[in-house]
Write an enzyme that holds these catalytic residues in place. Structure first.
Site, short mmCIF file in Angstrom:
data_model
loop_
_atom_site.label_atom_id
_atom_site.label_comp_id
_atom_site.label_asym_id
_atom_site.label_seq_id
_atom_site.Cartn_x
_atom_site.Cartn_y
_atom_site.Cartn_z
N SER A 195 43.92 43.18 39.50
CA SER A 195 43.76 43.89 40.77
C SER A 195 42.32 43.80 41.24
CB SER A 195 44.19 45.35 40.62
OG SER A 195 44.31 45.96 41.88
N PHE A 196 41.66 42.70 40.91
CA PHE A 196 40.30 42.42 41.38
C PHE A 196 39.27 43.42 40.86
CE2 PHE A 196 43.35 41.27 44.80
CZ PHE A 196 43.36 39.90 44.56
N HIS A 197 39.47 43.95 39.66
CA HIS A 197 38.51 44.88 39.08
C HIS A 197 38.11 44.46 37.66
CE1 HIS A 197 39.06 48.03 42.24
NE2 HIS A 197 40.23 47.43 42.35
N PRO A 198 37.78 43.20 37.43
CA PRO A 198 37.39 42.81 36.07
C PRO A 198 36.01 43.34 35.71
CG PRO A 198 37.10 40.95 37.55
CD PRO A 198 37.74 42.04 38.35
#
Length: 202
Positions: free
Chosen positions: A137-140
């Site tokens: 969800s684009f939060h690495p």
């Protein structure tokens, strides 16, 4: 102006998938468009998407340099749902979100469930669907972990160990992911880093 000028998620909330957990362990959100994944082509029908995000995952991925050539992409192995607890928690969260969508007033806006669809019923089936269709969800975070130990990439002042004059200032320095979106914490990291850089320069 208009819907396309809005942020992707217009509603977000936090849920507990198990009464025994002290704090919410999943985040849910709603977007006013329908697509298999954010960033991909929209479906040819009217719809909205409900997204489930696992908070505090225990699974850990790896990233390794493959070449001395800086333009060679690294080897990234996210290992999503490697830990069974992560898979079970995410499956329960998806089932709870289904229940929410079947209650009023949301039920008035749902004609049918596109994915995973009515054929996916049990938690085991949900986990199989998630393993084949889930995504980040684009939060690495965490690939340049901050810490006081020798195994950390940056020290508590975000200086890269073994180098002079090099810092990392982004979400990658987080030792673990925060329980929610990473935007605000990353802004805080940047503001704190700016203060430290000015202090060290003086």
């Amino acid at each position: 102006d208009g819907y396309l000028a809005m942020g992707a998620s217009v509603v977000a909330g936090f849920i507990r998938t198990d009464p025994a957990v002290a704090t919410p362990d999943a985040q849910v959100s709603l977007t006013l468009f329908s697509a298999d994944k954010i960033g991909q082509k929209l479906h040819p029908f009217s719809g909205f998407s409900s997204i489930v995000r696992l908070l505090r995952p225990e699974s850990r991925g790896t990233i390794h340099i493959k070449s001395a050539d800086p333009f060679t992409a690294p080897a990234i192995r996210p290992n999503f749902l490697h830990r069974e607890k992560d898979a079970a928690t995410l499956a329960r969260a998806c089932q709870q979100l289904r229940e929410i969508m079947q209650t009023q007033p949301m039920a008035d806006y749902v004609e049918s469930e596109y994915a995973p669809g009515p054929s996916v019923v049990s938690d085991a089936e949900m986990i199989e669907f998630l393993r084949n269709n889930g995504a980040t969800s684009f939060h690495p975070v965490g690939t340049c972990r901050m810490g006081a130990d020798d195994a950390s990439v940056v020290d508590p002042r975000l200086r890269v160990r073994g180098f002079t004059g090099l810092r990392v200032v982004d979400a990658s320095i987080m030792p673990t992911i925060v329980s929610g979106n990473t935007n605000a914490p990353t802004i805080m990291i940047a503001e704190k880093a700016a203060d430290m850089i000015l202090e060290d320069a003086a």
